[in-house]
Each structure stands twice: as C-alpha cells, then as structure tokens.
Scaffold this motif. Structure first.
Motif: not given
Length: 323
Positions: A233-259
């Motif tokens: 997901r961290e890699r994908l956030m870089e790959a889709f950095s131009g798509n705010r909605e996708v990055v927000d979704g990946l960040r949301q999932a990443s936060a859940s994974i970290l918890l």
C-alpha cells in the motif's frame, strides 16, 4: 492452436503434485465457444509436479502449455513468468492448489465483459476450504455489484482464483520493478487494472480456495503478513499520488493495518508501528492512538454471532465440496 485464445489462464506451481491435477482439470473442462489456453509454470519443484502437469499437457495439447523454470524464481517472479507466455484477450488466474468447479465460469465472465467494454475486472465469491478441520465458508458476503478503484483502495476484496482481467489494459511486463519484489503482488495488479475501468462482481461462487493447514498464521506470521500488506500500500500511494481519493483510501487501509500490527506485535515491533501510525491523519498523537487501540480491544462481536459461528463451521464440514 491456429486461433488466438480468448482467455489465457495463468497457473503457477511449486511442489503441488498432489493437487495440481484438480486445478488443471477445472480449466480444461470449461464449457466455452471460444479457445482457452492454460499456461502452467513450474517453479523448479522438487516433487513430481512437473511430471503431472506434463501428463495433462499430453492429453490436452491444444489447451495446456507447460513451462519449467531451471531455478526457483519464487512466487512473485513466477507470476510474471507465467504472464509473459499469455496471449489471450482476457486473463484469468488459478493457482495449482485451488480449483474451479463451475464449468461455465469463463463463459460467464467473458460474456459480461464483451457486453460491457468499460469493465476492466470481473470476479466472484469463492468457497474457502480450510483443510485443517474440513470447514468451509463463502467469501464476499456483502460485496456490492459494481466497484471502482477507490473502493479497492480501501480493501482488497478480490480473490486471485476468481479474477478475470481485460488483459491488454495493462502491460504486465512493463509494470514498476517493485511489483515483482512485493510479497503480495496480486493487490497491486488488481489496482493497476482497476485504474482503467470498473470492477464487476458476479454473485455465484465458481471456485474453491484451498486454505492449507500450513498457512495457519501464528502471531509472528500474522504480523509479517500485515507488514507485507502495508508495504504494497505504501508503494501504491506513490504510484497513484495524483489520485486523491485512491490515496485517501490506501491511507485509511494502512492506518487500520498499523493498528493491527500494534495489537499483535511484540513491544519492539509495536513501537515501530506506533511511530509510523503517528504520520496518519486522525492518529497524530500517542493519545489518539491509545484511544483507537482501546476501542478496538474492547470491541466484542454480538453474542448471536459468537454462538452461531462455531455451529456454522461444524455444519459446513458436512457439506461436500463441489468438484
């Protein structure tokens, strides 16, 4: 084959001698009015996997095409070796320890995608078969019919066994090098295809996903898998950095994974996950992290679900697997 296949099926194998025959059988018995090719790539197995695959190739030479790596490439690189041999308009996947039982699976998926050119991916539920105790469950119980890459960024709801891609939308041999280095490349591939069209869900289970007894996750192994999920997901956030909605979704999932990593890791691992989680909105301070962890730890499933789940698991053992 004189005619280009409509569907290429990629199957990777390593020491699957006892089960690969069922996987191949599920492909060659598909009922279609179009040609299908099955690309089997054996990753230098030390058992008789290659011999079993070759025997199927001799019986179905127009469908089954077997390749063998001289050295073991590993799961990730072997996927891309299989993709390099695929020529069909559509691409499906079936690992050597899973199988398709529904004989019109490919026909149904192709028919939908032919009628809906904006659809990049189709998939369906699978029967999860837990070999350890013989119980079964069905995936994607609450899946919506059509989804977007934004939906997929929040959760990986696609099982490889079920997927069909419109192959030409993505050049799988030209993806970023990191995709073949990640331990979970399938999610990245789903995302790259989903960036070209919508995702359609078919509600009929058409395959069986074998959950091997050796795949039971200890706490340490669960933490490692969470690490792999976070990494892609961290890699994908870089790959889709131009798509705010996708990055927000990946960040949301990443936060859940970290918890989850904090909850299941040892103190040293938990400390590293805490440091990383503080970079995510909503978890900027130790106090917010502690509040989120306390809420998660205090959560309990409803009593009815806690009672019914083991009953359902027991009853599922009595239901025969579709073959």
């Amino acid at each position: 084959m004189s005619e280009r296949p409509s569907v290429s099926v990629a199957m990777i194998a390593y020491n699957n001698a006892g089960v690969i025959g069922e996987a191949i059988r599920g492909v060659v018995r598909q009922k279609t009015d179009f040609p299908v090719e099955l690309i089997v790539v054996d990753d230098a197995s030390t058992d008789s996997t290659l011999a079993v695959a070759k025997e199927w190739e001799s019986r179905y030479p127009d469908i089954v095409h077997v390749y063998s790596n001289k050295v073991n490439l590993g799961l990730q690189r072997n996927y891309f070796e299989a993709f390099s041999h695929c020529t069909g308009k559509y691409l499906a996947m079936c690992d050597a320890d899973d199988w398709w039982w529904y004989r019109s699976k490919l026909a149904r998926q192709v028919a939908y995608m032919e009628a809906h050119p904006d659809c990049a991916i189709t998939f369906h539920p699978v029967i999860n078969y837990y070999e350890a105790d013989g119980s079964k469950s069905i995936s994607n119980g609450s899946q919506k019919t059509d989804a977007t890459i934004a939906d997929l960024s929040r959760s990986n709801f696609i099982t490889n066994l079920s997927v069909m891609y419109r192959r030409g939308l993505v050049d799988l041999c030209a993806l970023p090098a990191w995709v073949s280095e990640e331990k979970l490349p399938d999610y990245a591939i789903h995302m790259f295809y989903a960036s070209h069209g919508y995702i359609h869900f078919m509600r009929l289970p058409m395959g069986v996903y074998r959950m091997r007894a050796t795949a039971t996750w200890s706490t340490a192994r669960r933490y490692k898998r969470l690490e792999m999920s976070l990494s892609v997901r961290e890699r994908l956030m870089e790959a889709f950095s131009g798509n705010r909605e996708v990055v927000d979704g990946l960040r949301q999932a990443s936060a859940s994974i970290l918890l989850n990593m904090i909850l299941c890791g040892d103190p040293r691992d938990a400390g590293q996950a805490r440091d990383k989680l503080q970079r995510y909105p909503g978890y900027e301070t130790p106090e917010k992290i502690n509040d989120a962890l306390a809420a998660r730890a205090a959560f309990r499933e409803p009593l009815m679900k806690r009672v019914l789940t083991p009953v359902r698991r027991f009853l599922s053992r009595l239901v025969p697997l579709p073959r």
